[in-house]
Motif scaffolding. Structure first.
Motif, PDB file in Angstrom:
ATOM      1  N   THR A  29       0.845  -1.202   0.000  1.00 15.89           N
ATOM      2  CA  THR A  29       0.000   0.000   0.000  1.00 15.89           C
ATOM      3  C   THR A  29       0.879   1.250   0.000  1.00 15.89           C
ATOM      4  N   LYS A  48       0.350   5.879   5.933  1.00 15.72           N
ATOM      5  CA  LYS A  48       0.340   4.501   5.404  1.00 15.72           C
ATOM      6  C   LYS A  48      -1.126   4.204   5.083  1.00 15.72           C
ATOM      7  N   GLU A  50      -3.822   2.208   4.210  1.00 11.92           N
ATOM      8  CA  GLU A  50      -4.228   0.811   4.164  1.00 11.92           C
ATOM      9  C   GLU A  50      -5.585   0.593   3.490  1.00 11.92           C
ATOM     10  N   ASN A  53      -5.929  -1.580   0.278  1.00  4.64           N
ATOM     11  CA  ASN A  53      -5.981  -3.051   0.252  1.00  4.64           C
ATOM     12  C   ASN A  53      -7.244  -3.542  -0.464  1.00  4.64           C
ATOM     13  N   PHE A  58      -6.636  -2.737   6.390  1.00  4.88           N
ATOM     14  CA  PHE A  58      -5.424  -3.494   6.745  1.00  4.88           C
ATOM     15  C   PHE A  58      -5.710  -4.948   7.087  1.00  4.88           C
ATOM     16  N   ARG A  61      -4.161  -8.139   5.202  1.00  8.61           N
ATOM     17  CA  ARG A  61      -2.806  -8.680   5.423  1.00  8.61           C
ATOM     18  C   ARG A  61      -2.828  -9.890   6.351  1.00  8.61           C
ATOM     19  N   GLN A 162      -0.225  -9.197   9.532  1.00  9.30           N
ATOM     20  CA  GLN A 162      -0.318  -7.743   9.680  1.00  9.30           C
ATOM     21  C   GLN A 162       1.031  -7.069   9.957  1.00  9.30           C
ATOM     22  N   ALA A 165       3.089  -4.810   7.335  1.00  7.63           N
ATOM     23  CA  ALA A 165       2.932  -3.368   7.085  1.00  7.63           C
ATOM     24  C   ALA A 165       4.126  -2.610   7.650  1.00  7.63           C
ATOM     25  N   VAL A 313      -0.852   5.508  10.541  1.00 11.60           N
ATOM     26  CA  VAL A 313      -1.501   4.416   9.815  1.00 11.60           C
ATOM     27  C   VAL A 313      -2.972   4.780   9.615  1.00 11.60           C
ATOM     28  N   THR A 315      -6.021   3.098   8.604  1.00  5.45           N
ATOM     29  CA  THR A 315      -6.354   1.674   8.565  1.00  5.45           C
ATOM     30  C   THR A 315      -7.415   1.245   7.548  1.00  5.45           C
TER      31      THR A 315
END
Ligand code: F0G
Length: 353
Positions: A29, A48, A50, A53, A58, A61, A162, A165, A313, A315
């Protein structure tokens, strides 16, 4: 590039030659530089994201590995409790493997986008009149007494998946950042990131460890309060959790890294949510914005050194919860007659948006 976290990070994961090569191209990602907020706060902030995805969070993952291992170990059915994202992810990967998926969700407290994902992928959705914590208790017992595999983050394969990440963050930045800020609900993800950062560090791939800063929603801040919250409430339904299953590992992550676990109010969450969407062009779901809200709170307190490299993050994808978006933003679509003059008038309209 190899697709998916099993192919890409297999050597760090408990996979064997019998593990199915399952993937929906999860992971990899983007880490987006937040130029507006970086300048405003005098730091070097990266997001980040996520939400990129395959099912928009997230969870993919950890779920890809949990479902692949379940099938490898002979399971034909998986079960989970969920505030929405776990169920969406479980439903997608389970259907791909051709196994049964049962999800137990708190009735009326799951964003519609997430619920529609579980339904469209053919999961058996059971909506209970209770909260996530009660649903988790029930599915844990059912999994213990039957051969249905539990795929909540108490399943160690979820955490293993996870943690990738954290690898990606280090791979992209060339090392670990100074600070990792992350929302905390059931507390699996902060535990997973910390595990990932530590593994990269132990293997000499990264030279340092970040301070782990986790943020709960104030109305569901069990760890911050130091006691279970019986009736958690927050606009961030994804983290509406009053008894986090990975409580201890989350506290350890904060302690060992010199970080912290704190809470943010719904108002602070929504303010960060609007700021990310309106200034950075990044649309995350409300729970995700808790990381940025928490960072902002500590910048204002003076705890974050100028120039610090921070990764927040995000998410889950904002499209998961369009109703909150429409409620959180004041300026709504404007209805006008369907003719050029009316549109032109609006276009020229006295500087209003
Ligand atoms: N952000 C989002 C978008 C989530 O969906 C969750 C958890 C979290 C943050 C918190 O992560 O639980 O590892 O601390 N959602 C779970 C679910 C509970 O059922 O989808 P955590």
């Amino acid at each position: 590039m190899k697709e998916g976290i099993i192919a890409r990070y297999g050597s760090f994961l408990p996979v064997t030659e019998k593990t199915p090569a399952l993937t929906l191209h999860e992971g990899n990602t983007p880490l987006i530089h937040a130029s507006h907020l970086s300048e405003k706060w005098g730091i070097d902030l990266h997001l980040k994201v996520e939400g990129f995805n395959p099912t928009g969070s997230f969870k993919d993952r950890g779920m890809v590995l949990a479902i692949a291992k379940a099938v490898e170990e002979g399971s034909r059915a998986v079960i989970c409790a969920s505030t929405g994202n776990t169920s969406a992810s479980a439903a997608a990967f389970a259907t791909r493997m051709g196994i049964r998926c049962i999800v137990v969700v708190p009735d009326g407290h799951v964003a519609l986008g997430k619920l529609s994902q579980a339904v469209v992928h053919g999961a058996e959705v059971l909506a209970v009149e209770g909260n996530f914590d009660q649903a988790l208790e029930i599915v844990r017992q059912i999994a213990e007494d039957s051969d249905v595999t539990l795929v909540n983050s108490v399943n160690p394969y979820r955490i293993e998946g996870q943690k990738t990440a954290a690898f990606e963050v280090c791979d992209r930045l060339g090392d670990a950042p100074d600070i990792l800020a992350i929302p905390v609900g059931n507390a699996g993800n902060i535990s997973a990131y910390w595990k990932g950062f530590k593994e990269y560090h132990e293997q000499g791939i990264s030279s340092r460890l970040p301070r782990m800063c986790g943020f709960e929603a104030e109305g569901a801040a069990a760890i911050v309060r130091g006691e279970r919250v019986e009736h958690p409430e927050t606009v961030a339904t994804a983290i509406r959790i009053g008894n986090p299953a990975s409580w201890e590992t989350a506290v350890n992550a904060a302690k060992e890294s010199g970080g912290l676990i704190d809470s943010v109010t719904d108002e602070e969450i929504l303010e960060a949510y609007r700021e990310l969407a309106g200034n950075e062009g990044v649309f995350c779901e409300p729970a995700s914005a808790a990381s940025v809200a928490g960072l902002k709170k500590h910048i204002q307190k003076g705890d974050i050194p100028t120039g610090a490299q921070v990764v927040c993050v995000l998410t889950g994808n904002g499209l998961k919860d369009p109703s909150t978006a429409m409620e959180a933003i004041e300026i709504k679509p404007k209805k006008i007659p369907c003719d050029k003059d009316a549109v032109l008038k609006a276009v020229q309209g006295e500087g209003e948006r």
